[in-house]
Design a protein around this motif. Sequence first.
Motif, PDB file in Angstrom:
ATOM      1  N   ARG A 155      17.394 -36.409 -37.781  1.00 19.64           N
ATOM      2  CA  ARG A 155      17.292 -37.325 -36.655  1.00 19.64           C
ATOM      3  C   ARG A 155      16.047 -37.003 -35.846  1.00 19.64           C
ATOM      4  N   PRO A 156      15.122 -37.951 -35.729  1.00 17.13           N
ATOM      5  CA  PRO A 156      13.939 -37.712 -34.884  1.00 17.13           C
ATOM      6  C   PRO A 156      14.316 -37.735 -33.416  1.00 17.13           C
ATOM      7  N   GLY A 157      13.552 -36.992 -32.620  1.00 21.52           N
ATOM      8  CA  GLY A 157      13.857 -36.904 -31.202  1.00 21.52           C
ATOM      9  C   GLY A 157      13.311 -38.055 -30.386  1.00 21.52           C
ATOM     10  N   ARG A 158      12.250 -38.736 -30.853  1.00 18.97           N
ATOM     11  CA  ARG A 158      11.632 -39.799 -30.067  1.00 18.97           C
ATOM     12  C   ARG A 158      12.414 -41.095 -30.189  1.00 18.97           C
TER      13      ARG A 158
ATOM     14  N   VAL B  98       7.163 -28.927 -37.744  1.00 18.24           N
ATOM     15  CA  VAL B  98       5.782 -28.992 -37.275  1.00 18.24           C
ATOM     16  C   VAL B  98       5.780 -28.981 -35.749  1.00 18.24           C
ATOM     17  N   SER B  99       4.930 -28.169 -35.141  1.00 13.50           N
ATOM     18  CA  SER B  99       4.879 -28.097 -33.679  1.00 13.50           C
ATOM     19  C   SER B  99       4.429 -29.432 -33.100  1.00 13.50           C
ATOM     20  N   GLY B 100       5.014 -29.772 -31.950  1.00 15.68           N
ATOM     21  CA  GLY B 100       4.650 -31.023 -31.294  1.00 15.68           C
ATOM     22  C   GLY B 100       5.592 -32.151 -31.668  1.00 15.68           C
ATOM     23  N   HIS B 101       5.353 -33.310 -31.059  1.00 21.54           N
ATOM     24  CA  HIS B 101       6.188 -34.483 -31.278  1.00 21.54           C
ATOM     25  C   HIS B 101       5.293 -35.711 -31.357  1.00 21.54           C
ATOM     26  N   GLY B 102       5.532 -36.556 -32.314  1.00 19.55           N
ATOM     27  CA  GLY B 102       4.758 -37.779 -32.415  1.00 19.55           C
ATOM     28  C   GLY B 102       4.530 -38.197 -33.848  1.00 19.55           C
ATOM     29  N   ALA B 103       3.845 -39.332 -33.994  1.00 21.63           N
ATOM     30  CA  ALA B 103       3.609 -39.886 -35.319  1.00 21.63           C
ATOM     31  C   ALA B 103       2.734 -38.971 -36.170  1.00 21.63           C
ATOM     32  N   ASP B 104       1.745 -38.326 -35.562  1.00 14.63           N
ATOM     33  CA  ASP B 104       0.874 -37.428 -36.315  1.00 14.63           C
ATOM     34  C   ASP B 104       1.662 -36.254 -36.875  1.00 14.63           C
ATOM     35  N   GLU B 105       2.551 -35.684 -36.058  1.00  7.20           N
ATOM     36  CA  GLU B 105       3.371 -34.562 -36.520  1.00  7.20           C
ATOM     37  C   GLU B 105       4.319 -35.000 -37.630  1.00  7.20           C
TER      38      GLU B 105
ATOM     39  N   SER C  26      17.337 -33.824 -27.491  1.00  5.65           N
ATOM     40  CA  SER C  26      16.081 -34.568 -27.348  1.00  5.65           C
ATOM     41  C   SER C  26      15.035 -34.193 -28.397  1.00  5.65           C
ATOM     42  N   ASP C  27      15.170 -33.035 -29.020  1.00  7.45           N
ATOM     43  CA  ASP C  27      14.169 -32.588 -29.983  1.00  7.45           C
ATOM     44  C   ASP C  27      14.490 -33.141 -31.374  1.00  7.45           C
ATOM     45  N   ASP C  28      13.471 -33.138 -32.254  1.00  8.07           N
ATOM     46  CA  ASP C  28      13.720 -33.488 -33.647  1.00  8.07           C
ATOM     47  C   ASP C  28      14.772 -32.539 -34.217  1.00  8.07           C
ATOM     48  N   LEU C  29      15.549 -33.045 -35.167  1.00  6.27           N
ATOM     49  CA  LEU C  29      16.692 -32.285 -35.661  1.00  6.27           C
ATOM     50  C   LEU C  29      16.840 -32.487 -37.164  1.00  6.27           C
ATOM     51  N   ALA C  30      16.958 -31.374 -37.901  1.00  4.64           N
ATOM     52  CA  ALA C  30      17.225 -31.433 -39.336  1.00  4.64           C
ATOM     53  C   ALA C  30      18.183 -30.308 -39.704  1.00  4.64           C
ATOM     54  N   LEU C  31      19.153 -30.605 -40.559  1.00  2.80           N
ATOM     55  CA  LEU C  31      20.098 -29.619 -41.071  1.00  2.80           C
ATOM     56  C   LEU C  31      20.227 -29.800 -42.569  1.00  2.80           C
TER      57      LEU C  31
END
Length: 401
Positions: free
Chosen positions: A183-186, A213-220, A387-392
């Motif tokens: 689940r992405p955080g944005r 990957v550090s940071g949040h956004g499309a580039d990351e 709020s942060d990106d999430l992967a399990l």
Amino acid sequence: MSAVAHSGPGGLLETDTRLRLLLIEDDAADAFLFEELISESEPDVEITVARTLGEALRSLTPGIQCVIVDLSLPDAAGLDVLRQVLKATPYTAVLVLTGLADAHVGVAAVGAGAQDYLVKQDVDGPLLSRAIRYAIERKRADESERQLVEARILGRENARLERGLLPVPILADPAIGHDARYRPGRDRALLGGDFYDTVQVEDGTVHGVIGDVSGHGADEASLGVRLRMAWRTLVLAGHTGSPLLRTLDTVLCHERWSDEIFTTLCMFALDPDRRSLRVWRAGHPRPLLFTPDGVRALPDEHCGPALGLLPGLDWPVAHVDLGEHWSLMLYTDGLIEGYSGNDDGERLDLDGLLELAAAAHTRGDRGRALLDGLIGEAERRNGDVLSDDLALLLLSRGEMR
């Protein structure tokens, strides 16, 4: 009764009963008559009068709920006036005023995007008030429908893209259970900077990875996809362990747009006997191991730096005995960076996650129920969605499936 009013999406959706209007009318007598008529039915109203299109465009600031426009102005005329108003204030209701001889222009104006039109000579106070209120409600309904259609289109597009960008595990062993959550955080984002993958190679070894990957956004998000694909390619080519991580570190350093970008990562190699495991960590949170006896975090002493920080180093390997029945859970820090639910404002962190995992183990949660339960409980303690990106990523064998 004159006041500076505002235009924009905020103005349209305001719950304040006070009307905030912009009248674009170059005839002073007609403008005065309009103010008199509207005040009969709407005593609490704010009106800004503009006598030219240029003056009107300068007056369109957030807050105006409806624009009433005469299409015959000194600096513009006809539907060109309407088009420029609609372009300047796409979220505000627009009502067009016409003369008796120009009623057909009003019909064309509605076709071009106005909510309604009125013939000046037929207008009285109650009719004018109802027309303005109707125009505002119709614009609100149109905007709601537009957002709904946009959300449906975005949902369908996201589903298609997810099928192409999120990994399909290469896993041929039916004895191994595989579950994942992503689940992405944005808001409205398709992907975040987190990634995961699972690949079984010819000798039966099952390789897995999870990264952040550090940071949040499309580039990351884009960089995360590239790193995952590079990892899968290297595994299928026969690489593993520290040499693979050095190559992935080189890929990251060439693909990133700033030297400050780094990636935490945890990967494992599950031996063909399914009873032992090798784990490499690059600055990433410790995986959890579920067995019939309980839950524990894997040892902390075997961990190297995140990728992109100290090129050329080796990453130590940890050897783990699994036994016959087990579940291995890898996760990104989005799961543990929410609040713990205590009054001290502390984060959940590893200790809190172990507490949640132990309770889930006691309940007998397995597979998808285990992952969904941990996410749900972490969000409950956080008081909101994470709020942060999430992967399990969860692999299971035996009675722990």
